[in-house]
Enzyme design. Structure first.
Site, short mmCIF file in Angstrom:
data_model
loop_
_atom_site.label_atom_id
_atom_site.label_comp_id
_atom_site.label_asym_id
_atom_site.label_seq_id
_atom_site.Cartn_x
_atom_site.Cartn_y
_atom_site.Cartn_z
CE LYS A 121 8.39 120.57 -14.51
NZ LYS A 121 7.97 120.79 -15.78
CE LYS A 149 5.91 117.31 -14.88
NZ LYS A 149 6.37 118.34 -15.91
C1 PBG Z 1 7.93 121.39 -19.48
C2 PBG Z 1 7.28 120.09 -18.96
C3 PBG Z 1 7.89 119.00 -18.76
C4 PBG Z 1 6.60 118.02 -18.21
C5 PBG Z 1 5.63 118.63 -18.01
N1 PBG Z 1 5.86 119.97 -18.72
C6 PBG Z 1 9.37 118.55 -18.83
C7 PBG Z 1 10.44 119.09 -17.90
O1 PBG Z 1 10.21 119.97 -17.12
O2 PBG Z 1 11.48 118.57 -18.35
C8 PBG Z 1 7.03 116.54 -17.92
C9 PBG Z 1 5.73 115.81 -18.15
C10 PBG Z 1 6.14 114.34 -18.15
O3 PBG Z 1 7.22 113.68 -17.99
O4 PBG Z 1 5.03 113.17 -18.66
N2 PBG Z 1 8.73 121.89 -18.52
#
Ligand code: PBG
Length: 323
Positions: free
Chosen positions: A195, A248
């Site tokens: 991520k 992601k």
């Molecule tokens: C929680 C999380 C996030 C997303 C999914 N889980 C936000 C982040 O990490 O700031 C992002 C999902 C999206 O942008 O659609 N940590």
């Protein structure tokens, strides 16, 4: 002598021919729809940066889920926006927390719908970071306890899969241990393994009210410049017991999806995140892109890169287009 013996256009001459030689297929089974739960009743609050997406009270969320089930999509992933936030992210692991309540309601009404929960703290902390903050720094090891408790509370509520998105080191092992100790040996963990610290989460943070109040997430989410490091992240999550892995965002990271596919045999998901959705929607709403083709081509590209399943805000539209 390639041309004129070889003519690549022969196989493209008609739709039946194209269908026969098509290498990549999309199926509604492989789409996961993200949904946002808020307290209250009859609440459907539009998220302005994500047209067609809403913050939903549980009664409304169950309706969206019923719709999703009818369309045959693979499942939903639930996020929660609590009434109150604090330094300890209490709402993240409370048995009566917003996500826990939402899971109970959905599984009661629609037992056949696959329900995944996002396990993170950023929607529940007053500062918007994904863990315990001491002297302005996000602490790794103490945060693991919160995540483990959250995973168990989600499983207890009936979640089919728990999906940690926090990027703390050791979270998969901590969650596996806690789940097993509580009797949830059969609850799979889908790790947001690679991520990135991405600008493309912007609209989500409006939706989930989880923008960090200071600094950014670069001390725990990955540097967008790194690919080899993503393979190490995935390898470690698998060693710790992840049952499925995820990359992601998706479209700006298709190379990472491909490398992960080539290297690991675990089921691989990809998250077409909020910014990817909003970018496409903005162009669609301006009449610059054809809606249906933009949806299907973007998802096809993610699948072609090697993803088995996709988390996408287009899940229902895409299912309708395929159906
Ligand atoms: C929680 C999380 C996030 C997303 C999914 N889980 C936000 C982040 O990490 O700031 C992002 C999902 C999206 O942008 O659609 N940590």
């Amino acid at each position: 002598m390639p041309f004129p013996v070889h003519r690549m256009r022969r196989n493209r001459a008609s739709e039946p021919l194209r269908r026969l030689v098509r290498e990549t297929q999309l199926s509604p089974d492989d789409f996961i729809l993200p949904l946002f739960a808020v307290p209250g009743k009859g609440v459907r609050k539009a998220i302005s940066s994500m047209p067609g997406n809403f913050q939903l009270s549980i009664d409304e969320l169950v309706k969206e889920c019923a719709d999703s089930l009818k369309l045959g999509i693979g499942g939903v992933i639930l996020f929660g926006i609590p009434d109150a936030k604090d330094e300890q992210a209490s709402g993240a692991y409370a048995d009566d927390g917003i996500v826990q309540q939402a899971v109970r309601a959905v599984k009661r009404e629609l037992p056949k719908l696959l329900v995944i929960t996002d396990v993170c703290n950023c929607e529940y902390t007053s500062h918007g970071h994904c863990g315990l903050v001491v002297d302005g720094e996000v602490q790794n090891d103490p945060t693991l306890e919160w995540l483990a408790k959250a995973a168990v509370s989600h499983a207890r509520a009936g979640a089919d899969i728990v999906a940690p998105s926090d990027m703390m080191d050791g979270r998969v092992a901590a969650m596996r241990k806690a789940l097993d100790a509580s009797g949830f040996t059969n609850t799979p963990i889908l790790a947001y393994a690679a991520k990135y610290a991405s600008v493309f989460y912007g609209p989500f943070r409006e939706a989930a009210e989880s923008t960090p109040q200071f600094g950014d997430r670069r001390s725990y989410q990955m540097d967008p410049a790194n690919a080899r490091e993503a393979m190490r992240e995935i390898e470690l999550d698998l060693e710790e017991g992840a049952d499925m892995i995820m990359v992601k965002p998706a479209m700006p990271y298709l190379d990472i999806i491909r490398q992960a596919r080539d290297r690991f045999d675990a089921p691989l998901g990809a998250y077409q995140v909020s910014g990817e959705f909003s970018m496409l929607m903005a162009a669609i709403q301006n009449g610059w892109l054809d809606r249906d083709r933009a949806i299907l081509e973007s998802l096809t590209s993610i699948r072609r890169a090697g993803a088995d399943f996709m988390l996408t805000y287009f899940a229902r539209d895409a299912a309708r287009l395929l159906g």
